[in-house]
Design an enzyme around this catalytic site. Structure first.
Site, PDB file in Angstrom:
ATOM      1  N   LYS A  45       0.960  -1.032   0.096  1.00 26.14           N
ATOM      2  CA  LYS A  45      -0.063  -0.397   0.262  1.00 26.14           C
ATOM      3  C   LYS A  45       0.695   1.328  -0.062  1.00 26.14           C
ATOM      4  O   LYS A  45       1.845   1.127   0.849  1.00 26.14           O
ATOM      5  CB  LYS A  45      -1.176  -0.035   0.827  1.00 26.14           C
ATOM      6  N   SER A  74      -9.829   1.897   2.908  1.00 22.74           N
ATOM      7  CA  SER A  74      -8.789   2.333   1.883  1.00 22.74           C
ATOM      8  C   SER A  74      -7.496   1.867   0.636  1.00 22.74           C
ATOM      9  O   SER A  74      -7.128   2.236   0.150  1.00 22.74           O
ATOM     10  CB  SER A  74      -8.264   3.579   3.060  1.00 22.74           C
ATOM     11  N   SER A 126     -10.091  -0.592   6.530  1.00 28.25           N
ATOM     12  CA  SER A 126      -9.573  -0.207   5.211  1.00 28.25           C
ATOM     13  C   SER A 126      -8.809  -1.643   4.918  1.00 28.25           C
ATOM     14  O   SER A 126      -9.008  -1.698   3.945  1.00 28.25           O
ATOM     15  CB  SER A 126      -8.503   0.527   5.277  1.00 28.25           C
TER      16      SER A 126
END
Length: 443
Positions: free
Chosen positions: A83, A160, A184
């Site tokens: 990420k 996210s 997330s």
């Protein structure tokens, strides 16, 4: 069209037996990169760099023993995505915004996350898309584009950890590093038909990683096969956990929420929930329905603490972010010291009640999201609050949780803080049982 790479065990066994090489796997992964319709699984990737990493992994000496008999780590030679809120030397860390991409320039050294992956021989395929600042749950991003599911152009991945899911779905990574503050990892896993592991609060190291809210930020994984959860969970452990599954009596009880809590769930999600309850009972565990009316306070405590901490991290930069996020940050900045002190006391009291719940019931199971899909292009202005109602209580507890992919959506199973290993082994056992009982289709 997507081309999944295969399971961790299958690929890792092939590497151990020289059936394939890290370079070949990297080439296959890179060929699948950015295959979603939005073409934005990765916010940074450099195929030449990844192939050099594969060559570096190939130079790591073979040994004896270990989970695959070659003396190397479980992640050796496997394509892994990260990420884009963790530093990778020589690459920008955008946190999902062009502002931080341009402001910070390229990172000078690896984050703990990247350093640990590289030391174990994982081959990083790139840095993945995320909701701006990791401050959202839909995967929408006005600057880098909304993240769409590979092969499902009308559906958002959720966020996210949006690109993390897309990378596994499209086959550019066999597993993906994500983060989970309010949901997330758990929510996008449920929306994308993947497994998602959120580690206990405090596991791993955030050095070189961009926080959103230190009180709630946790590390995690997105991956395809829940049976392989223990293989990935070991990455965040302080020491190598045992690989043998415990006797099922390590967990005897679990708590379920009532129909009143599920009032806004799609019917298919409720049916998947009931199926998962039956599967756990078939393993010999007993269920007890509990009242969670007191969870109604969770968002009222979580949201302002999150906003206050995020405002402190991004102070002076609010105007550079989209309206919804800017307004949350401005709200957080207005919270007074007395108000935050009161909120923290309420958080401690809530966490204590969650600890008592886990003492009594060992596990808690509920849907990770009340919906199976987030439609691309729809109005999601109220979606965040609706989804967080299912995840924030676990976040407030700092507890580990695993999203189990189901026929529709995904269910989250949570355990007490730092009971990660037992939880991961239990869900692996559940995954194996489901696989064994699945109907065999005639060729």
């Amino acid at each position: 069209m997507t081309a999944p790479l295969g399971s961790i065990r299958t690929l890792r066994s092939a590497l151990a037996n020289s059936v394939t090489t890290p370079t070949r796997l990297a080439e296959a992964a890179l060929a699948n990169a950015n295959r979603n319709a939005s073409g934005n699984t990765y916010l940074w990737h450099d195929p030449a760099w990844t192939l050099r990493e594969a060559e570096r992994a190939e130079q790591m000496p073979r040994g004896e023993g270990g989970p695959f008999g070659d003396g190397r780590d479980t992640l050796w030679g496997l394509p892994i995505s990260v990420k884009d809120c963790f530093d990778l030397a020589g690459a920008p860390t955008t946190c999902g915004t062009t502002f931080y991409r341009d402001k910070n320039g390229v990172a000078q050294q690896d984050s703990w996350m990247v350093e640990r992956l590289r030391a174990r021989g994982a081959v990083i395929t790139g840095k993945t898309h995320l909701h701006p600042l990791a401050y959202g749950i839909t995967g929408e991003n006005p600057e880098f584009g909304d993240c769409l599911q590979p092969g499902k152009d009308d559906a958002l991945t959720g966020g996210s950890s949006s690109g993390a899911c897309a990378s596994v779905m499209e086959g550019s990574a066999v597993a993906a590093i994500g983060t989970d503050t309010g949901g997330s990892v758990r929510v996008p896993a449920a929306l994308c038909g993947l497994a998602g592991y959120r580690a206990s609060l405090g596991r791993g190291d955030w050095r070189g990683g961009a926080h959103l809210s230190q009180s709630f930020d946790t590390l995690g994984w997105l991956f395809a096969d829940v049976e392989e959860a223990p293989l990935l969970g070991a990455f965040y452990a302080d020491h190598e956990p045992a690989h043998d599954l415990p006797h099922i009596r390590a967990y005897g009880r679990f708590a379920i929420v009532g129909e009143d809590f599920l009032h806004d769930c799609e019917p298919e999600i409720v049916e998947s929930y009931r199926d998962t309850i039956r599967d756990l009972e078939d393993l010999g565990l007993s269920s007890t329905e509990i009242s969670v009316d007191w969870w109604g306070d969770a968002q009222d405590i979580f949201a302002p603490i999150q906003a206050w901490e995020a405002a402190g991290l991004h102070r002076g930069n609010f105007e550079h972010f989209e309206t919804a996020i800017r307004e949350r940050l401005e709200w957080g900045a207005r919270i007074t010291p007395d108000e935050i002190a009161d909120l923290r006391q309420r958080h401690e009291e809530f966490k204590s009640r969650m600890d008592d719940l886990f003492d009594q019931h060992q596990l808690v199971i509920l849907p990770a999201a009340p919906v199976a899909t987030l439609a691309a292009g729809a109005d999601h202005s109220n979606t965040r609050k609706r989804l967080l109602r299912y995840t924030v209580a676990i976040s407030m507890a700092g507890a580990p949780a695993v999203t189990i992919p189901c026929t529709a959506g995904g269910m989250q199973i949570a355990a007490a803080r730092n009971q990660d290993e037992s939880l991961l082994q239990l869900v692996a056992l559940l995954g194996a049982r489901r696989k064994a009982s699945a109907p065999v289709l005639n060729a």
